[in-house]
Motif scaffolding. Sequence first.
Motif, PDB file in Angstrom:
ATOM      1  N   MET A   1       0.844  -1.194   0.000  1.00 58.38           N
ATOM      2  CA  MET A   1       0.000   0.000   0.000  1.00 58.38           C
ATOM      3  C   MET A   1       0.883   1.249   0.000  1.00 58.38           C
ATOM      4  O   MET A   1       1.918   1.292   0.656  1.00 58.38           O
ATOM      5  CB  MET A   1      -0.911  -0.005   1.232  1.00 58.38           C
ATOM      6  N   ASP A   2       0.483   2.261  -0.746  1.00 58.08           N
ATOM      7  CA  ASP A   2       1.243   3.503  -0.868  1.00 58.08           C
ATOM      8  C   ASP A   2       2.684   3.254  -1.310  1.00 58.08           C
ATOM      9  O   ASP A   2       3.623   3.917  -0.867  1.00 58.08           O
ATOM     10  CB  ASP A   2       1.252   4.273   0.457  1.00 58.08           C
ATOM     11  N   LYS A   3       2.844   2.269  -2.202  1.00 51.37           N
ATOM     12  CA  LYS A   3       4.187   1.877  -2.641  1.00 51.37           C
ATOM     13  C   LYS A   3       4.925   3.014  -3.340  1.00 51.37           C
ATOM     14  O   LYS A   3       6.151   3.122  -3.239  1.00 51.37           O
ATOM     15  CB  LYS A   3       4.065   0.659  -3.564  1.00 51.37           C
ATOM     16  N   PHE A   4       4.204   3.847  -4.053  1.00 47.05           N
ATOM     17  CA  PHE A   4       4.845   4.914  -4.832  1.00 47.05           C
ATOM     18  C   PHE A   4       4.593   6.308  -4.241  1.00 47.05           C
ATOM     19  O   PHE A   4       4.737   7.312  -4.931  1.00 47.05           O
ATOM     20  CB  PHE A   4       4.353   4.856  -6.284  1.00 47.05           C
ATOM     21  N   PHE A   5       4.212   6.335  -2.969  1.00 44.25           N
ATOM     22  CA  PHE A   5       3.964   7.611  -2.308  1.00 44.25           C
ATOM     23  C   PHE A   5       5.202   8.500  -2.334  1.00 44.25           C
ATOM     24  O   PHE A   5       5.107   9.709  -2.531  1.00 44.25           O
ATOM     25  CB  PHE A   5       3.518   7.373  -0.857  1.00 44.25           C
ATOM     26  N   SER A   6       6.361   7.910  -2.162  1.00 42.54           N
ATOM     27  CA  SER A   6       7.596   8.711  -2.153  1.00 42.54           C
ATOM     28  C   SER A   6       7.830   9.371  -3.511  1.00 42.54           C
ATOM     29  O   SER A   6       8.357  10.487  -3.582  1.00 42.54           O
ATOM     30  CB  SER A   6       8.797   7.850  -1.773  1.00 42.54           C
ATOM     31  N   ASP A   7       7.427   8.695  -4.588  1.00 37.63           N
ATOM     32  CA  ASP A   7       7.560   9.297  -5.918  1.00 37.63           C
ATOM     33  C   ASP A   7       6.633  10.503  -6.059  1.00 37.63           C
ATOM     34  O   ASP A   7       7.006  11.528  -6.631  1.00 37.63           O
ATOM     35  CB  ASP A   7       7.236   8.265  -7.002  1.00 37.63           C
ATOM     36  N   ALA A   8       5.410  10.344  -5.523  1.00 35.40           N
ATOM     37  CA  ALA A   8       4.468  11.459  -5.563  1.00 35.40           C
ATOM     38  C   ALA A   8       4.995  12.651  -4.770  1.00 35.40           C
ATOM     39  O   ALA A   8       4.883  13.808  -5.201  1.00 35.40           O
ATOM     40  CB  ALA A   8       3.109  11.015  -5.006  1.00 35.40           C
ATOM     41  N   MET A   9       5.596  12.379  -3.621  1.00 33.83           N
ATOM     42  CA  MET A   9       6.145  13.460  -2.798  1.00 33.83           C
ATOM     43  C   MET A   9       7.363  14.104  -3.473  1.00 33.83           C
ATOM     44  O   MET A   9       7.615  15.298  -3.297  1.00 33.83           O
ATOM     45  CB  MET A   9       6.522  12.931  -1.420  1.00 33.83           C
ATOM     46  N   GLU A  10       8.091  13.315  -4.247  1.00 36.26           N
ATOM     47  CA  GLU A  10       9.221  13.876  -4.989  1.00 36.26           C
ATOM     48  C   GLU A  10       8.729  14.881  -6.040  1.00 36.26           C
ATOM     49  O   GLU A  10       9.328  15.941  -6.228  1.00 36.26           O
ATOM     50  CB  GLU A  10      10.020  12.763  -5.654  1.00 36.26           C
TER      51      GLU A  10
ATOM     52  N   THR B   1      -2.402  38.655  -4.654  1.00 34.29           N
ATOM     53  CA  THR B   1      -1.794  37.488  -4.022  1.00 34.29           C
ATOM     54  C   THR B   1      -0.360  37.388  -4.497  1.00 34.29           C
ATOM     55  O   THR B   1       0.038  38.051  -5.462  1.00 34.29           O
ATOM     56  CB  THR B   1      -2.557  36.196  -4.385  1.00 34.29           C
ATOM     57  N   ASN B   2       0.419  36.563  -3.820  1.00 36.28           N
ATOM     58  CA  ASN B   2       1.762  36.234  -4.276  1.00 36.28           C
ATOM     59  C   ASN B   2       1.643  35.080  -5.276  1.00 36.28           C
ATOM     60  O   ASN B   2       1.352  33.951  -4.875  1.00 36.28           O
ATOM     61  CB  ASN B   2       2.640  35.837  -3.100  1.00 36.28           C
ATOM     62  N   PRO B   3       1.848  35.316  -6.556  1.00 45.09           N
ATOM     63  CA  PRO B   3       1.624  34.265  -7.549  1.00 45.09           C
ATOM     64  C   PRO B   3       2.657  33.142  -7.480  1.00 45.09           C
ATOM     65  O   PRO B   3       2.470  32.095  -8.096  1.00 45.09           O
ATOM     66  CB  PRO B   3       1.728  35.014  -8.875  1.00 45.09           C
ATOM     67  N   TYR B   4       3.745  33.367  -6.739  1.00 44.04           N
ATOM     68  CA  TYR B   4       4.806  32.370  -6.665  1.00 44.04           C
ATOM     69  C   TYR B   4       4.696  31.493  -5.409  1.00 44.04           C
ATOM     70  O   TYR B   4       5.472  30.569  -5.230  1.00 44.04           O
ATOM     71  CB  TYR B   4       6.171  33.071  -6.683  1.00 44.04           C
ATOM     72  N   GLU B   5       3.732  31.804  -4.565  1.00 46.86           N
ATOM     73  CA  GLU B   5       3.544  31.022  -3.338  1.00 46.86           C
ATOM     74  C   GLU B   5       2.969  29.657  -3.651  1.00 46.86           C
ATOM     75  O   GLU B   5       2.035  29.532  -4.435  1.00 46.86           O
ATOM     76  CB  GLU B   5       2.623  31.784  -2.380  1.00 46.86           C
ATOM     77  N   TYR B   6       3.513  28.628  -3.042  1.00 39.91           N
ATOM     78  CA  TYR B   6       2.978  27.271  -3.245  1.00 39.91           C
ATOM     79  C   TYR B   6       1.744  27.080  -2.379  1.00 39.91           C
ATOM     80  O   TYR B   6       1.769  27.313  -1.170  1.00 39.91           O
ATOM     81  CB  TYR B   6       4.032  26.220  -2.885  1.00 39.91           C
ATOM     82  N   ILE B   7       0.629  26.652  -2.983  1.00 46.25           N
ATOM     83  CA  ILE B   7      -0.617  26.470  -2.269  1.00 46.25           C
ATOM     84  C   ILE B   7      -0.786  24.984  -1.951  1.00 46.25           C
ATOM     85  O   ILE B   7      -0.893  24.154  -2.852  1.00 46.25           O
ATOM     86  CB  ILE B   7      -1.805  26.954  -3.120  1.00 46.25           C
ATOM     87  N   GLU B   8      -0.803  24.645  -0.681  1.00 47.73           N
ATOM     88  CA  GLU B   8      -0.905  23.245  -0.250  1.00 47.73           C
ATOM     89  C   GLU B   8      -2.361  22.869  -0.019  1.00 47.73           C
ATOM     90  O   GLU B   8      -3.074  23.527   0.722  1.00 47.73           O
ATOM     91  CB  GLU B   8      -0.107  23.020   1.041  1.00 47.73           C
ATOM     92  N   LEU B   9      -2.807  21.787  -0.653  1.00 45.99           N
ATOM     93  CA  LEU B   9      -4.124  21.204  -0.414  1.00 45.99           C
ATOM     94  C   LEU B   9      -4.003  19.876   0.318  1.00 45.99           C
ATOM     95  O   LEU B   9      -4.875  19.522   1.121  1.00 45.99           O
ATOM     96  CB  LEU B   9      -4.865  20.999  -1.740  1.00 45.99           C
ATOM     97  N   PHE B  10      -2.969  19.127   0.027  1.00 50.42           N
ATOM     98  CA  PHE B  10      -2.761  17.818   0.654  1.00 50.42           C
ATOM     99  C   PHE B  10      -2.065  18.006   2.003  1.00 50.42           C
ATOM    100  O   PHE B  10      -1.034  18.654   2.087  1.00 50.42           O
ATOM    101  CB  PHE B  10      -1.904  16.926  -0.257  1.00 50.42           C
TER     102      PHE B  10
END
Length: 429
Positions: free
Chosen positions: A1-10, A419-428
């Motif tokens: 389960m979640d075997k490729f989670f690290s790839d997604a986080m990369e 807004t700051n257009p360069y700010e990263y918006i986190e949803l997860f």
Amino acid sequence: MDKFFSDAMEIRDLAKKHNKMFEESIPLIASENVMSPLAMEMLLTDFGHRYAEGLPHQRYYQGNFFVDQLEDKVIELGKKLYNAPQFDPRPVSGTNANMGVIFGLTKPMERICAPDLSGGGHISAAKFGALGFRGLDIVNYPYDEETMTIDVDGARKTILETRPNLCLFGQSVFLFPAPLKELRDTFQEVGCKVWYDGAHVAGLIAGKKFQDPLREGADVITGSTHKTLPGPQHGMVIGNTDEKTWKKVQKGVFPGVLSNHHLNTMAALGITLAEMLDYGEAYAQKIIDNARTLAEELYALGMDVLAEKRGFTSSHTLVADVRKFGGGKEVAEKLERCNIILNKNLIPVDKNRNSQDPSGIRIGTQEITRIGFEKNDVKALAEIMMKILKNNISEEKAKEEVMNLKSEFKQVKFCYGTTNPYEYIELFK
């Protein structure tokens, strides 16, 4: 389960690093911009999950009740902004819009006149681009290297001699208006359709600060929507032609070159059109003022900026011959290491030169204007750039100066809200 989670986080980490890089850099790519907060919000809506093939109220899918209303509104805003009887917001990019016009208005082996790449033409108009894939007979207009525009007398002669079915105007290096008014009688004599690729200058046209192609002889305008028009990466076709021709263009768009048309970016385009109706004239004028100021300063400090006799530019773009600093590739890479982002570019002397190692660079002022640069800030930028190219400063020190200058400009202007257009918006989480 979640075997490729690290790839997604990369992947997520790369996105964060990219945002941070641009937050600390000065963006001068002539084909990019940043969106307003309300336009960015549209990209996160459920529109991005849905399909809507066809025209409003004539769909092949159910569930388009609000999509039809959205598209009606975007069309209404587009017609108003460009004072046009026809507007199609479905293309998903500028080249996609170009292909729709090619499919709608030409047949294989027909003749088209278009700008040459070394004269600033777009890659889709090259023999190895969309025109070539359509099997069209491409004839290039003569180009005046001194004025950095199409040679009017030469173009008139070329059109009369070759009698094309379609004449294309519009460039990737778009410094000055295309000579539509000067050639209008020639178009009528030959009986050809006129297509204007306004991708780069769509915002300047909307702001009434460049030229008005539909009133000067163009039947259709195509364009991407993320350059001087500061919207999403999308496309559009604008028309001022007879209904039969317009129907051909619309069929060229769908089912010619697309199916679904990315409804979330169409919504973001609608927001951008509304903002340009409110703020476009002031924004367009400031873009041009900043471009001319940057050109003048760079030229005064020793850079060979082209078209000096015409005031360098009437648009967002300036072009320079940087062979004395090592050529376009070396200059672009050196400036990038110092957090100044622009691109190497072919210039008229590069007729037989490798496009990966051209003599020139291309610079655009639409994004720095969007985040608030004034003339004094542009002058400071020019001084830093020339210190770098003349080796009067270390790259480490130059990068520090660039970051200090950019630190004052992280809010979008000429729009609803900020807004700051360069700010990263986190949803997860």
